[in-house]
Design a protein around this motif. Structure first.
Motif, short mmCIF file in Angstrom:
data_model
loop_
_atom_site.label_atom_id
_atom_site.label_comp_id
_atom_site.label_asym_id
_atom_site.label_seq_id
_atom_site.Cartn_x
_atom_site.Cartn_y
_atom_site.Cartn_z
N VAL A 182 0.85 -1.19 0.00
CA VAL A 182 0.00 0.00 0.00
C VAL A 182 0.89 1.25 0.00
N MET A 183 0.55 2.18 -0.90
CA MET A 183 1.25 3.47 -0.89
C MET A 183 0.58 4.37 0.14
N MET A 184 1.39 4.86 1.08
CA MET A 184 0.85 5.78 2.10
C MET A 184 1.75 7.02 2.13
N LEU A 185 1.16 8.19 2.08
CA LEU A 185 1.91 9.42 2.30
C LEU A 185 1.60 9.91 3.70
N ALA A 186 2.64 10.33 4.41
CA ALA A 186 2.47 10.71 5.82
C ALA A 186 3.11 12.06 6.08
#
Ligand SMILES: NC(=O)C1=CN([C@@H]2O[C@H](COP(=O)(O)OP(=O)(O)OC[C@H]3O[C@@H](n4cnc5c(N)ncnc54)[C@H](O)[C@@H]3O)[C@@H](O)[C@H]2O)C=CC1
Ligand SMILES: NCC(=O)COP(=O)(O)O
Length: 334
Positions: A151-155
């Protein structure tokens, strides 16, 4: 007794873009990690001179020779470029070089010689012209690791944003929103946030259609596919909720009570977090057998020859990787 610093491999990315520049600028500030840069040592050295940085390049043969990054020395695992790059000018001949860096970083991480990978941006278009089909690091590392679902997650400090689908044409999105994929993505997000120290994450799942389908009048996927998946997943994680209409999901109250937004597609989620936090944000791949973070920007060819790129996202991604690798919750992230 001081803790052992994590070892991090940075892939320096497209040589004609801002990746090498932001890598060097970030390393000149120092990092609490042992860092090796994968790339062409001569190219990196020439950039250091153009940037007027007080850094020395030291070519190493093995990652174990990388010492803590104190802002004076860049330890480089040297890979020669195929053609001498020109800043801002892509050359398909260097595609194989760019991919070699990813392959070595993956091997180093799989064999646990590094604790994390941080990637500088690549240009997806030129890689597809020059070497092979390439949709993104996320998919490339997932395939290399043999992992079915990442999963691509931006934080950032403001929010976290994960995506159900990543790099695919918009017309292919609805058919990719399947119960199987949503369930797998929710599981990966749940585990990924637990690894960041959030035991019971509040995941807000966005709808696919305007107004989350408006009871079926504006699309059927929200009621027929997304809502039942969330209900089922609530047996494992009661704090996963939705589907929420995406246009109204970012009120102050909602933001304050959300650990992760889960968007259905790339341009539903990423513009929101980039608007809120561009430059102070890391792209994190959840579900890989190792830590991988990246910058929130691309190759920025339009400014590459001016050497004015900000290294802030690279610094953020490095810090995020170092904290994740040592099991420390990333303090700067929400
Ligand atoms: N992690 C990665 O490998 C990523 C790669 N890309 C690739 O990058 C290429 C170019 O993408 P674009 O959509 O043009 O996005 P981009 O992020 O390269 O540029 C968008 C705008 O932001 C500016 N910008 C970006 N980073 C900056 C920085 N560090 N400092 C100052 N200004 C900055 C650029 O000058 C440009 O005006 C594409 O091939 C895309 O696939 C895009 C995002 C991430
Ligand atoms: N828009 C995000 C992006 O393109 C970065 O993707 P990836 O290369 O990290 O998979």
């Amino acid at each position: 007794m001081p803790e052992q610093l994590p070892a991090i491999a940075i892939t320096s990315g497209e040589p004609a873009g801002i990746g090498p520049e932001v890598t060097l600028k970030a390393l000149s500030n120092g990092t609490a990690a042992r860092v090796a840069v994968l790339g062409d040592a001569n190219w990196l050295d020439s950039l250091i001179k153009k940037l007027n940085l007080s850094l020395n390049v030291k070519v190493i043969q093995d990652i174990s020779q990388a010492e803590p990054n104190d802002g004076t020395t860049v330890f480089v695992l040297h890979h020669p470029v195929v053609k001498t790059p020109r800043l801002g000018q892509l050359d398909a001949d260097n595609s194989s070089y760019v991919l070699q860096l990813l392959d070595q970083a993956h091997q180093l991480a799989m064999t646990k010689k590094v604790d994390a990978i941080v990637t500088a941006p690549v240009h997806k278009g030129i890689l597809n012209q020059g070497a092979q089909t390439f949709s993104g690091h996320t998919e490339y590392f997932a395939a290399a690791a043999g992992v079915e679902q990442v999963v691509m997650m931006l934080a950032s400090e403001q929010m976290r944003m994960a995506l159900v689908t990543t790099h695919l044409p918009l017309r292919d999105v609805p058919s990719a929103i399947t119960p199987q994929r949503i369930n797998r993505v929710l599981s990966v997000c749940h585990q990924g946030l637990q690894a960041l120290g959030i035991e019971q994450p509040r995941i807000r799942v966005l709808g696919l259609n305007p107004h989350a389908g408006e009871q079926g009048h504006l699309g059927h996927e929200d009621d027929a596919i997304i809502a039942p998946c969330i209900q089922q997943f609530q047996q494992i994680l009661p704090t996963a909720t939705g589907p929420y209409p995406a246009d109204t999901a970012y009120s102050k109250e909602m933001l304050a009570t959300t650990d992760l937004y889960l968007a259905m597609y790339h341009d539903q989620g990423l513009p929101v977090i980039k608007f809120a936090s561009f430059g102070q944000c890391a792209n994190v791949t959840l579900g890989l057998p190792y830590v991988r973070t990246s910058v929130d920007h691309g190759t920025a060819l339009n400014i590459a020859d001016q050497l004015i790129a900000s290294e802030s996202s690279m610094s953020y991604a490095l810090q995020f990787a170092a904290h994740s690798a040592t099991g420390h919750h990333h303090k700067a992230a929400k």
